[in-house]
Write a protein that holds these residues in place. Structure first.
Motif, mmCIF file in Angstrom:
data_model
loop_
_atom_site.group_PDB
_atom_site.id
_atom_site.type_symbol
_atom_site.label_atom_id
_atom_site.label_comp_id
_atom_site.label_asym_id
_atom_site.label_seq_id
_atom_site.Cartn_x
_atom_site.Cartn_y
_atom_site.Cartn_z
ATOM 1 N N SER A 84 0.807 -1.227 0.000
ATOM 2 C CA SER A 84 0.000 0.000 0.000
ATOM 3 C C SER A 84 0.840 1.277 0.000
ATOM 4 N N HIS A 85 2.136 1.162 -0.185
ATOM 5 C CA HIS A 85 3.048 2.304 -0.060
ATOM 6 C C HIS A 85 2.615 3.526 -0.878
ATOM 7 N N PHE A 86 2.128 3.337 -2.092
ATOM 8 C CA PHE A 86 1.795 4.457 -2.972
ATOM 9 C C PHE A 86 0.310 4.830 -2.967
ATOM 10 N N VAL A 87 -0.499 4.147 -2.186
ATOM 11 C CA VAL A 87 -1.954 4.374 -2.210
ATOM 12 C C VAL A 87 -2.306 5.821 -1.876
ATOM 13 N N GLU A 88 -1.631 6.399 -0.898
ATOM 14 C CA GLU A 88 -1.940 7.783 -0.499
ATOM 15 C C GLU A 88 -1.756 8.762 -1.657
ATOM 16 N N SER A 89 -0.732 8.573 -2.462
ATOM 17 C CA SER A 89 -0.472 9.519 -3.552
ATOM 18 C C SER A 89 -1.230 9.173 -4.834
ATOM 19 N N CYS A 90 -1.207 7.907 -5.235
ATOM 20 C CA CYS A 90 -1.771 7.568 -6.544
ATOM 21 C C CYS A 90 -3.063 6.769 -6.479
ATOM 22 N N GLY A 91 -3.440 6.312 -5.284
ATOM 23 C CA GLY A 91 -4.675 5.552 -5.145
ATOM 24 C C GLY A 91 -4.560 4.094 -5.556
ATOM 25 N N LEU A 92 -3.355 3.640 -5.899
ATOM 26 C CA LEU A 92 -3.169 2.274 -6.384
ATOM 27 C C LEU A 92 -2.170 1.527 -5.509
ATOM 28 N N SER A 93 -2.472 0.272 -5.239
ATOM 29 C CA SER A 93 -1.528 -0.603 -4.535
ATOM 30 C C SER A 93 -0.464 -1.059 -5.520
ATOM 31 N N ILE A 94 0.694 -1.420 -4.997
ATOM 32 C CA ILE A 94 1.749 -1.974 -5.852
ATOM 33 C C ILE A 94 1.196 -3.230 -6.519
ATOM 34 N N SER A 95 1.269 -3.248 -7.824
ATOM 35 C CA SER A 95 0.741 -4.369 -8.593
ATOM 36 C C SER A 95 1.488 -4.464 -9.916
ATOM 37 N N THR A 96 1.645 -5.667 -10.395
ATOM 38 C CA THR A 96 2.284 -5.863 -11.691
ATOM 39 C C THR A 96 1.398 -5.346 -12.821
#
Length: 182
Positions: A84-96
């Motif tokens: 969930s590192h980037f969820v706050e900024s981009c709304g997306l979880s790390i995913s391939t």
């Protein structure tokens, strides 16, 4: 890419009044890679293309997501927020699934991409970006742009500022200069 008006005329359309509009759509996440703009063969999604001829990286190809698993797992372990590192900024979880991971893989694994980025010859974008760049002149001053709906699916756009997220770019070591203007 042929000039749109020439193509329309060749297809029998009356374009005497000029081209007034064009609509573009894509599914945003399926990646492809071409060694230079003329070698871009895919009809889908995020791409890295070169502004000058470089040694071929193996023609265009469609990535299967399985070879992004190592990057996905590595980032989940290394980053404080895990998946969930980037969820706050981009709304997306790390995913391939998203373009940022595919670009990161290309930057880490394809020497032609690494070299072209280092030399300032590579640019990145979704297929809408590539089409606009080609229709507006490509290497002769083409516009390297996209809209926020496409950029929002890359994991690189900050949803609050509607611009590329500097912290995300820094974390992933993605140079902002290869990204399209929003």
């Amino acid at each position: 890419m042929p000039h749109p008006l020439d193509k329309a005329t060749a297809d029998g359309h009356n374009v005497d009044g000029g081209l007034k509009a064009i609509g573009l759509t894509d599914q945003r996440e399926t990646p492809s890679f071409g060694a230079n703009p003329l070698d871009f063969l895919s009809t889908k999604l995020s791409s890295v293309w070169m502004l000058a001829p470089v040694p071929s990286a193996g023609s265009s190809f469609l990535m299967n997501f399985f070879f992004l698993d190592d990057i996905h797992r590595r980032l989940e372990k290394e980053l404080s927020g895990g998946r969930s590192h980037f969820v706050e900024s981009c709304g997306l979880s790390i995913s391939t699934y998203f373009s940022a991971m595919k670009l990161l893989w290309l930057m880490e694994n394809v020497d032609a991409v690494k070299d072209a980025i280092k030399k300032g010859y590579a640019i990145f974008g979704t297929i809408d970006t590539w089409l606009i760049w080609n229709m507006t002149g490509s290497v002769n001053g083409g516009l390297h742009v996209t809209d926020v709906t496409n950029a929002s699916r890359t994991m690189l756009m900050n949803l609050k500022t509607l611009s590329c997220d500097e912290d995300t770019l820094k974390t992933l070591c993605i140079p902002a200069e290869i990204l399209p203007r929003l």
